[in-house]
Design a protein around this motif. Structure first.
Motif, PDB file in Angstrom:
ATOM      1  N   ARG A  59       0.832  -1.196   0.000  1.00 55.53           N
ATOM      2  CA  ARG A  59       0.000   0.000   0.000  1.00 55.53           C
ATOM      3  C   ARG A  59       0.871   1.253   0.000  1.00 55.53           C
ATOM      4  O   ARG A  59       1.692   1.452   0.874  1.00 55.53           O
ATOM      5  N   SER A 107      -0.851   4.384  -0.743  1.00 56.13           N
ATOM      6  CA  SER A 107      -1.834   5.238  -0.098  1.00 56.13           C
ATOM      7  C   SER A 107      -3.199   4.600  -0.301  1.00 56.13           C
ATOM      8  O   SER A 107      -3.370   3.751  -1.168  1.00 56.13           O
ATOM      9  N   GLY A 108      -4.152   4.957   0.495  1.00 56.80           N
ATOM     10  CA  GLY A 108      -5.473   4.363   0.365  1.00 56.80           C
ATOM     11  C   GLY A 108      -5.494   2.955   0.928  1.00 56.80           C
ATOM     12  O   GLY A 108      -4.728   2.606   1.815  1.00 56.80           O
ATOM     13  N   ASP A 148     -12.121   2.555 -10.074  1.00 58.14           N
ATOM     14  CA  ASP A 148     -11.083   3.269  -9.324  1.00 58.14           C
ATOM     15  C   ASP A 148      -9.866   2.382  -9.092  1.00 58.14           C
ATOM     16  O   ASP A 148      -8.716   2.825  -9.228  1.00 58.14           O
ATOM     17  N   GLU A 149     -10.100   1.126  -8.731  1.00 54.12           N
ATOM     18  CA  GLU A 149      -8.981   0.220  -8.488  1.00 54.12           C
ATOM     19  C   GLU A 149      -8.218  -0.065  -9.777  1.00 54.12           C
ATOM     20  O   GLU A 149      -6.985  -0.149  -9.776  1.00 54.12           O
ATOM     21  N   ALA A 162      -6.023   2.802 -10.562  1.00 56.24           N
ATOM     22  CA  ALA A 162      -4.847   2.801  -9.704  1.00 56.24           C
ATOM     23  C   ALA A 162      -3.805   1.809 -10.209  1.00 56.24           C
ATOM     24  O   ALA A 162      -2.598   2.100 -10.201  1.00 56.24           O
ATOM     25  N   GLU A 185      -2.106   3.296 -13.327  1.00 52.00           N
ATOM     26  CA  GLU A 185      -1.182   4.380 -12.987  1.00 52.00           C
ATOM     27  C   GLU A 185       0.086   3.847 -12.326  1.00 52.00           C
ATOM     28  O   GLU A 185       1.180   4.372 -12.545  1.00 52.00           O
ATOM     29  N   ALA A 186      -0.078   2.796 -11.501  1.00 54.93           N
ATOM     30  CA  ALA A 186       1.095   2.256 -10.808  1.00 54.93           C
ATOM     31  C   ALA A 186       1.969   1.424 -11.735  1.00 54.93           C
ATOM     32  O   ALA A 186       3.148   1.214 -11.446  1.00 54.93           O
ATOM     33  N   THR A 244      -6.522   9.807  -5.409  1.00 57.28           N
ATOM     34  CA  THR A 244      -6.480   8.504  -6.067  1.00 57.28           C
ATOM     35  C   THR A 244      -5.441   7.615  -5.401  1.00 57.28           C
ATOM     36  O   THR A 244      -4.278   7.988  -5.267  1.00 57.28           O
ATOM     37  N   ALA A 245      -5.880   6.444  -4.966  1.00 63.27           N
ATOM     38  CA  ALA A 245      -4.949   5.508  -4.334  1.00 63.27           C
ATOM     39  C   ALA A 245      -4.065   4.872  -5.391  1.00 63.27           C
ATOM     40  O   ALA A 245      -4.500   4.607  -6.501  1.00 63.27           O
ATOM     41  N   VAL A 246      -2.816   4.643  -5.054  1.00 66.82           N
ATOM     42  CA  VAL A 246      -1.854   4.025  -5.954  1.00 66.82           C
ATOM     43  C   VAL A 246      -1.366   2.749  -5.294  1.00 66.82           C
ATOM     44  O   VAL A 246      -0.994   2.753  -4.123  1.00 66.82           O
ATOM     45  N   TYR A 247      -1.361   1.640  -6.046  1.00 63.88           N
ATOM     46  CA  TYR A 247      -0.978   0.356  -5.507  1.00 63.88           C
ATOM     47  C   TYR A 247       0.236  -0.164  -6.269  1.00 63.88           C
ATOM     48  O   TYR A 247       0.321  -0.046  -7.475  1.00 63.88           O
TER      49      TYR A 247
END
Length: 447
Positions: free
Chosen positions: A20, A22-23, A231-232, A235, A238-239, A434-437
């Motif tokens: 993790r 963030s988020g 949303d997931e 993420a 983007e990651a 936005t959470a990034v994984y």
């Protein structure tokens, strides 16, 4: 033992948790979640029911299509149609003079020559990359031949009930995989095809597959991406999606009815994972069509097979007097046609990458609430009714497509078109919330 119970043991190794940044983190698939992903919401733990009857219908069909049913009739005077297919797995039959016939071994034996040839070609061609990225059409042989091993072709005593179900699944999927027409999705489209938005009902009804059985393959896509919401998924994109020890999807196996319509009795997802020793294994898992994770992936594959353009397999060079010798297979493996899948008859999805350019700068439209400050991701999807201009024999448009004078059927037609995922306003950053994984990559691992 039902197939649903068997799913508990398949890929029992826990999925590696996401790191993790963030988020919140992704939730690993538990036993119940495995069933729900593959078979739908009613497949949770503690629920009755079985997937055996649906697979029995396909098993009855596969034994007939591979030619074994005809051999049973010719050599043993056994009518395969009269066996109790819909009530249990018919793995063995008692013939005249109490001769026991192993139907599973016999069905697989019809495909053994092709299996051995693909396995030899795979050893000559190359070792699959550990992260299953950058696959080429010539790798289809390695993916398909790995579904079976030498033990599968031997007659069994069927003494252990658990072994019966495992053998049934391997015989069914292994034989069907070699009866199938092979297709490959280019690497840039793999994630989009797996995570395609749900199809509308008219699109589902219009699905027509190109062959009785179709095998579709692509680069590895983490299974968590297939079950992610918008949303997931954004993420993950983007990651930078990368493959670790958790299960991944490599493709699927789909059946068609005699008229070409999609056979929704059952589909199969080609899923791979690392076992406890770090060795990569793979299996075709039974998967129900529907609005759950695995079902949406199958429908996405069916749409590509039905509506997308596929290039025909290339013609191989003349193999010489010994076409199956190591030297002949080596020449094919290094040839352009061999790399393009000619040896396996692979059809490749016709895809031209979009041109690279600077982010588009667009002013806010008149009457809007104000300029946008963040961008978003749009999921890949099929859009019905897209206007397509009609062209003459020289490739020129015969008339307008949208403007005055456009006439449907004369200057344009309507088709379903696939739109890959895209950044809406790529010139703007994503929302800071936005959470990034980040999925850990264990490094190179042996196949």
């Amino acid at each position: 033992m039902s197939v649903r119970n068997l799913l508990d043991a398949a890929f029992a190794q826990p999925a590696a948790p996401a790191t993790r940044v963030s988020g919140r983190t992704f939730t690993a698939l538990s036993s119940g979640a495995w069933k729900e992903f593959l078979l739908g919401p009613g497949a949770g733990p503690g629920r009755s029911g079985s997937w055996d009857e649906q697979l029995a219908v396909l098993w009855k069909r596969v034994v007939a299509e591979c030619g074994e049913a005809q051999r049973l009739a010719d050599e043993h005077d056994i009518d395969w149609e009269l066996a109790p297919h819909e009530s249990k797995a018919v793995l063995a039959l008692c013939g005249p003079d109490d001769v026991v016939i192993d139907v599973a071994a016999a069905a697989l034996a019809t495909q053994r020559e092709q299996w051995e040839l693909e396995r030899r070609f795979a050893r000559i061609h190359r070792r699959l990359p550990s992260d299953l990225s950058g696959l080429v059409p010539a790798d289809v042989g390695a993916l398909r031949s790995a579904l079976l091993d030498e033990q599968d072709f031997r007659a069994s005593t069927y003494a252990v009930q658990h072994d019966r179900v495992v053998r049934w699944l391997r015989a069914l999927t292994g034989t069907a995989a070699y009866l199938s027409a092979a297709h490959m999705v280019p690497a840039p489209l793999a994630l989009d095809v797996v995570t395609t938005a749900p199809l509308d009902e008219p699109t589902r009804n219009a699905l027509r597959l190109p062959a009785p059985w179709s095998l579709i393959t692509h680069d590895a896509v983490p299974l968590r991406a297939a079950q992610a919401d918008d949303d997931e998924l954004a993420a993950l994109v983007e990651a930078g999606v990368c493959v670790g020890p958790e299960p991944v999807i490599l493709g699927g196996l789909l059946a068609a009815q005699p008229d070409g319509r999609l056979d929704t009795t059952s589909g199969f997802l080609l899923i791979s994972s690392l076992d406890a020793t770090g060795k990569r294994c793979q299996v075709l898992q039974p998967t129900a069509y529907g609005d759950h994770g695995g079902g949406r992936v199958l429908y996405g594959y069916a749409a590509q097979l039905a509506f997308a353009r596929w290039t025909a397999p290339p013609v191989l060079p003349v193999p010489g007097p010994r076409p199956t010798s190591r030297s002949a297979l080596g020449r094919i493996a290094t040839s352009e046609a061999g790399q393009a899948g000619g040896f396996h008859g692979v059809r490749v999805l016709d895809f031209t990458p979009p041109p690279e350019g600077p982010p588009e700068q667009r002013p806010a439209p008149a009457g809007s609430r104000g300029p946008l400050v963040v961008g978003t991701w749009r999921r890949a999807h099929w859009k019905p009714g897209v206007r397509i201009g009609i062209r003459d024999t020289e490739g020129r448009l015969v008339g307008p497509v949208y403007k005055d004078g456009a006439v449907e059927g004369l200057t344009f037609t309507r088709e379903r078109r696939f739109f890959p995922r895209a950044r809406v306003r790529p010139d703007l950053p994503l929302a800071p919330t936005t959470a990034v994984y980040r999925i850990p990559n264990p490094g190179a691992a042996s196949r």
